[in-house]
Enzyme design. Structure first.
Site, mmCIF file in Angstrom:
data_model
loop_
_atom_site.group_PDB
_atom_site.id
_atom_site.type_symbol
_atom_site.label_atom_id
_atom_site.label_comp_id
_atom_site.label_asym_id
_atom_site.label_seq_id
_atom_site.Cartn_x
_atom_site.Cartn_y
_atom_site.Cartn_z
ATOM 1 N N THR A 191 52.522 -2.509 24.875
ATOM 2 C CA THR A 191 53.334 -2.238 23.686
ATOM 3 C C THR A 191 54.005 -0.884 23.889
ATOM 4 O O THR A 191 53.337 0.079 24.263
ATOM 5 C CB THR A 191 52.446 -2.230 22.428
ATOM 6 O OG1 THR A 191 51.846 -3.530 22.290
ATOM 7 C CG2 THR A 191 53.246 -1.907 21.177
ATOM 8 N N LYS A 206 45.937 -1.361 20.699
ATOM 9 C CA LYS A 206 46.689 -0.947 19.501
ATOM 10 C C LYS A 206 45.931 -1.477 18.293
ATOM 11 O O LYS A 206 45.097 -2.397 18.431
ATOM 12 C CB LYS A 206 48.121 -1.497 19.526
ATOM 13 C CG LYS A 206 48.222 -3.011 19.668
ATOM 14 C CD LYS A 206 49.675 -3.447 19.791
ATOM 15 C CE LYS A 206 49.772 -4.952 20.082
ATOM 16 N NZ LYS A 206 51.172 -5.379 20.257
ATOM 17 N N ASP A 266 46.544 -3.566 26.481
ATOM 18 C CA ASP A 266 47.304 -3.768 25.240
ATOM 19 C C ASP A 266 46.540 -3.251 24.027
ATOM 20 O O ASP A 266 46.464 -3.919 22.995
ATOM 21 C CB ASP A 266 47.669 -5.239 25.050
ATOM 22 C CG ASP A 266 48.820 -5.416 24.047
ATOM 23 O OD1 ASP A 266 49.527 -4.415 23.778
ATOM 24 O OD2 ASP A 266 49.014 -6.542 23.550
ATOM 25 N N ASN A 279 45.396 -5.219 17.685
ATOM 26 C CA ASN A 279 44.477 -5.998 18.525
ATOM 27 C C ASN A 279 43.018 -5.603 18.321
ATOM 28 O O ASN A 279 42.182 -5.871 19.181
ATOM 29 C CB ASN A 279 44.856 -5.852 20.002
ATOM 30 C CG ASN A 279 46.114 -6.634 20.341
ATOM 31 O OD1 ASN A 279 46.512 -7.537 19.603
ATOM 32 N ND2 ASN A 279 46.743 -6.294 21.447
ATOM 33 N N ASP A 337 42.808 -10.465 21.985
ATOM 34 C CA ASP A 337 44.073 -10.685 22.692
ATOM 35 C C ASP A 337 44.030 -10.073 24.093
ATOM 36 O O ASP A 337 44.421 -8.924 24.318
ATOM 37 C CB ASP A 337 45.266 -10.114 21.907
ATOM 38 C CG ASP A 337 46.584 -10.704 22.408
ATOM 39 O OD1 ASP A 337 46.605 -11.230 23.544
ATOM 40 O OD2 ASP A 337 47.591 -10.632 21.677
#
Length: 674
Positions: free
Chosen positions: A524, A489, A487, A492, A505
C-alpha cells in the site's frame, strides 16, 4: 580626403555600435539563460513545497468519518528467467539529455548511476505528430518517456494544466506497476521522445542488484574473517557495504591513526607503506589490487593502524567499506534461523480434517464483512451448525489472471494453510468453481482495527503499544519461517471476539530462500519501504519499516508519508523519516522506536539486526509491557469489542449487495493446486 576620413570614421562608429550591440545581446542572452535556470529551480522548489503542503493538508484535513480504505497495488511478479535487455544506439547529445532529465526527476534521481546508464542504453526512440495523444488519462500504462524535441500540453479532466518542453520525464509511475494515467499529455508540436517499458526497467534493476550482491559476496568469501560465515550472513553484510572513491595519492589509512573501518578494493590499486623509525621516510611493502582487503583488525577491536594505505591508480581507487558498529550489529545470530516454535503442521492437518467434507453449497451467507480488490468477504455458517461462523473470501479468477497475480494467490493459500499462530487468521479450507476461488477462514467479529481507528481518530500510547505488540508477535512467527508479509496497515488487522489483533490478507506474503531478496513492487503506497520503491530487492526488513509507519498512524490517525497521489507519496518516503515533523503528542520513546524501524538502510532497522525481533521487544517504549500475558492471552486488551453471537456483524461497516455482473469463466487450469 576629408570624405574618405569621414567614411572611415562613420564605418568605425558603426562597427563600434555593432560591437556594443553584440555585447548587449550577449549580456541579455546570458541573463535570459540565468532567468530560465532560476525558473527551473523555482519550479522544482514549488513542486517540493507542494509535496509538503499536500502532506500537511492530508494530515490536517482528513475527517475521520470520511477516511477511505486504501487499496494495495502490485506489479506482476518478475520471472527469474528475465530475458536480456535490448540496447539502442543514440547520439551522445541524446544520452546526456536523457541522463539530465532522469537526474532532474524527483523519483528517478534516486537510482544508482550504473542503473541510470543502463536505462539510457535501453531507451528506444518514438515520435508523435502534433495533436496526437502520448498519454491518455485513465488508460493503464507501462511506459515512461523522456522528451528530446517538441512541446507537450498536460491536462486533467479536460482542463489545461501546463506546457512541457524537452528534457522532462513523463509517466514515471508506470515503470513501478500497472496504474491508470492521472493526466492526458498531448503533443503540441511534432515530438521526438525516448521510451522504456516496465519489464525492461525492472529487469535492469533486478539484474544490477543481483550482480552487485554476487560480486560483493564473492569479495567477502575471500576474506579470512568472513570465509566461514553462512551465505545468508555474507549477503546481509554485502547489503551494508558502502562504495567510497579515493583520488590517486589519497591516504586511505594513515599509520598510527585510530580507525574502526574495514576496506575491500573494488577498483584500482593501493600502495602499502610503513613509516621508518626516527625518519619521515616510508618503506614500500606491497601493492594491493581489486579483491584485496585491509583494515580487518579494526572490526575485531584493534583500532590502531599499523601501516599507510595510499591510493595508487591514475583513475582513482574505489573501496567497499564497513565500520565496526555496523559489523557487530550484523555478525552473531544472523545465521540463526529461529526454531523455537514447534512444528505445528501435524496440528494444522488435524484442524483442517474437521472441514474435509464441507462443500461450498453447505455454506449459508449471513452478511458482507468487507469488499476487496478481487472480490468480497462474506460471513457464512455451515448448514446444521448455528453455533459458529466463518469468513468466506471469494476472488474473481478472471481478474486475478488479468492482473497476473496468480503467483501471489497461490502463495497466500500455501502460507495460510500452514500457519498456526494466535496472531494470524486461520485458513480452514479452499474451494473453487469456474468463476471464483474461495478461502474459508476464521471469523474475527471484533471488526477491523481500521474502523476503530477511524471512529476514535487516534490511539493513546498504551493502546498503540498493545496492537503493535500483537503485530510483533505475528511478525516473529512469520519471519522465523522466512515469510515476508508486505501489506501491513490497519485495514489488514482484525479484532477477534476478545479484542486481540490478528493479521489477515496474505495476498502479498512470500516465503524467501535464506538470505535472498524478492523484487516485485507490491504493498500500500503509504506503507512501502524505500527499497521497494527503488526496485533494489527487499526482504523481511521491509516489514519493520511498515511497523514504524503503523505505529505513527495509530498514534496520530494518519501515516507519516502521505501525498496527493502515489508518486508524491513515494517521493516523500524517499526523503526519509527525518524529514517528517512528529506531533508533540508522540512520546520521545515512541518517536525513537519509529525512527529506528524506519531507517533508510534496511540492514540498520531494529528487528533485522543481531538481536532479531527481540530488540524491538526490549526497546524502552515497551518497558513494563507484559509480553508473556500477551502470548498466553491473559493480558486484558485496551478495547473490548461487543460481540453478541456468531452472526453479530455490528462491528463492521454495512456494505451494499453485490450488483456487479458475474465475471467470465476461467478454465486455464492455473489453479489446479488451489
Amino acid at each position: 580626403m576629408d570624405s574618405i576620413r569621414d567614411l572611415k570614421r562613420l564605418l568605425y562608429e558603426r562597427t563600434e555600435a555593432l560591437r556594443r550591440r553584440d555585447e548587449i545581446v550577449e549580456i541579455l542572452e546570458k541573463a535570459l539563460e540565468e532567468r530560465d535556470a532560476t525558473i527551473r529551480y523555482l519550479q522544482n522548489e514549488i513542486d517540493k513545497f507542494r509535496q509538503i503542503v499536500d502532506l500537511s493538508l492530508a494530515s490536517s484535513a482528513i475527517d475521520p468519518n470520511q477516511r477511505l480504505k486504501r487499496q494495495a497495488i502490485s506489479a506482476e511478479p518478475l520471472r527469474g528467467d528475465t530475458k536480456p535487455v535490448v540496447k539502442f544506439t543514440k547520439p551522445q547529445r541524446s544520452r546526456e539529455l536523457i541522463k539530465t532529465a532522469i537526474l532532474d526527476n524527483d523519483f528517478m534521481k534516486n537510482l544508482e548511476l550504473t542503473q541510470i546508464r543502463e536505462i539510457v542504453d535501453c531507451m528506444y526512440p518514438v515520435t508523435f505528430p502534433a495533436g496526437s495523444i502520448i498519454i491518455q488519462e485513465g488508460d493503464v500504462g507501462s511506459t515512461v518517456f523522456v522528451m528530446e524535441e517538441g512541446k507537450v500540453e498536460v491536462s486533467r479532466d479536460g482542463k489545461y494544466l501546463s506546457t512541457l518542453q524537452h528534457g522532462k520525464v513523463l509517466g514515471e509511475l508506470a515503470i513501478l506497476y500497472n496504474c491508470k494515467r492521472t493526466a492526458t499529455i498531448t503533443a503540441a508540436t511534432d515530438c521526438q521522445l525516448w521510451a522504456i517499458d516496465r519489464q525492461c526497467f525492472q529487469t535492469i534493476m533486478m539484474r544490477t542488484g543481483l550482480s552487485r550482491q554476487a560480486e560483493y559476496t564473492d569479495f567477502l568469501k575471500s576474506v579470512p574473517i568472513f570465509k566461514n560465515l553462512p551465505e545468508e550472513t555474507l549477503i546481509k553484510i554485502s547489503d551494508v557495504l558502502e562504495e567510497t572513491f579515493y583520488n590517486n595519492g589519497d591516504y586511505i589509512i594513515r599509520q598510527g591513526a585510530r580507525g574502526d573501518t574495514f576496506f575491500i578494493i573494488s577498483r584500482g590499486q593501493v600502495r602499502v607503506t610503513i613509516k621508518q623509525p626516527d625518519t619521515t621516510e616510508e618503506k614500500y611493502i606491497r601493492t594491493l589490487r581489486k579483491g584485496d582487503f585491509f583494515g580487518e583488525k579494526a572490526l575485531q577491536g584493534d583500532d590502531l593502524r599499523t601501516a599507510n594505505i595510499i591510493a595508487d591508480d591514475p583513475e582513482g581507487v574505489s573501496c567497499l567499506v564497513i565500520d565496526r558498529e555496523t559489523f557487530n550489529q550484523l555478525i552473531s545470530s544472523l545465521d540463526e534461523i529461529r526454531t523455537r516454535y514447534r512444528d505445528e503442521l501435524v496440528e494444522r492437518r488435524r484442524l483442517n480434517e474437521e472441514f474435509r467434507d464441507v462443500r461450498l453449497q453447505d455454506l449459508r451467507t449471513i452478511a458482507t464483512l468487507g469488499v476487496g480488490g478481487f472480490g468480497r468477504v462474506e460471513l457464512v455458517q455451515i448448514a446444521g451448525d448455528s453455533t459458529r461462523s466463518f469468513a468466506l473470501k471469494q476472488m474473481k479468477k478472471a481478474q486475478i489472471v488479468e492482473t497476473r497475480q496468480q503467483q501471489h494467490i497461490m502463495s497466500e493459500k500455501r502460507i495460510m494453510s500452514e500457519a498456526d499462530c494466535d496472531f494470524v487468521v486461520k485458513l480452514f479450507k479452499t474451494f473453487k468453481d469456474r468463476k471464483y476461488l474461495y478461502m474459508l477462514m476464521e471469523a474475527c467479529l471484533g471488526g477491523e482495527l481500521w474502523t476503530v481507528l477511524r471512529d476514535k481518530g487516534h490511539f493513546d500510547d498504551g493502546t498503540t503499544r498493545f496492537y503493535t505488540a500483537c503485530v510483533v508477535e505475528a511478525f516473529d512467527y512469520l519471519h522465523s519461517r522466512n515469510i515476508i508479509y508486505r501489506d501491513l496497515k490497519p485495514e489488514n488487522l482484525l479484532l477477534d471476539n476478545q479484542g486481540y489483533v490478528k493479521l489477515v490478507d496474505f495476498g502479498f506474503a512470500k516465503r524467501l530462500d535464506n538470505g535472498r531478496k524478492t523484487w516485485t513492487f507490491c504493498g500500500t503506497p503509504e506503507y512501502v519501504a524505500p527499497e521497494v520503491i527503488l526496485n533494489k530487492g527487499h526482504d523481511i526488513s521491509a516489514d519493520y519499516w511498515s511497523l514504524g509507519v503503523l505505529m505513527f498512524e495509530l498514534l496520530t490517525g494518519t501515516p507519516p508519508f502521505t501525498g496527493g497521489d502515489p508518486m508524491k507519496t513515494y517521493n516523500i518516503i524517499l526523503k526519509g523519516i527525518d524529514a517528517i515533523d512528529f506531533p508533540r503528542s508522540i512520546t520521545r520513546n515512541a518517536m525513537a522506536l519509529i525512527k529506528k524501524l524506519c531507517r533508510d538502510n534496511p540492514a540498520e532497522r531494529l528487528g533485522y539486526q543481531r538481536g532479531g525481533i527481540s530488540e524491538i521487544q526490549k526497546h524502552k517504549w515497551f518497558d513494563g509491557f507484559n509480553w508473556e500475558g500477551l502470548k498466553t492471552r491473559t493480558l486484558e486488551p485496551p478495547i473490548l469489542p461487543r460481540v453478541q453471537g456468531a452472526t453479530d456483524t455490528t462491528n463492521f461497516d454495512t456494505y451494499p449487495a453485490d450488483t456487479d455482473p458475474l465475471p467470465p469463466d476461467d478454465i486455464s487450469g492455473w489453479d489446479n493446486d488451489f
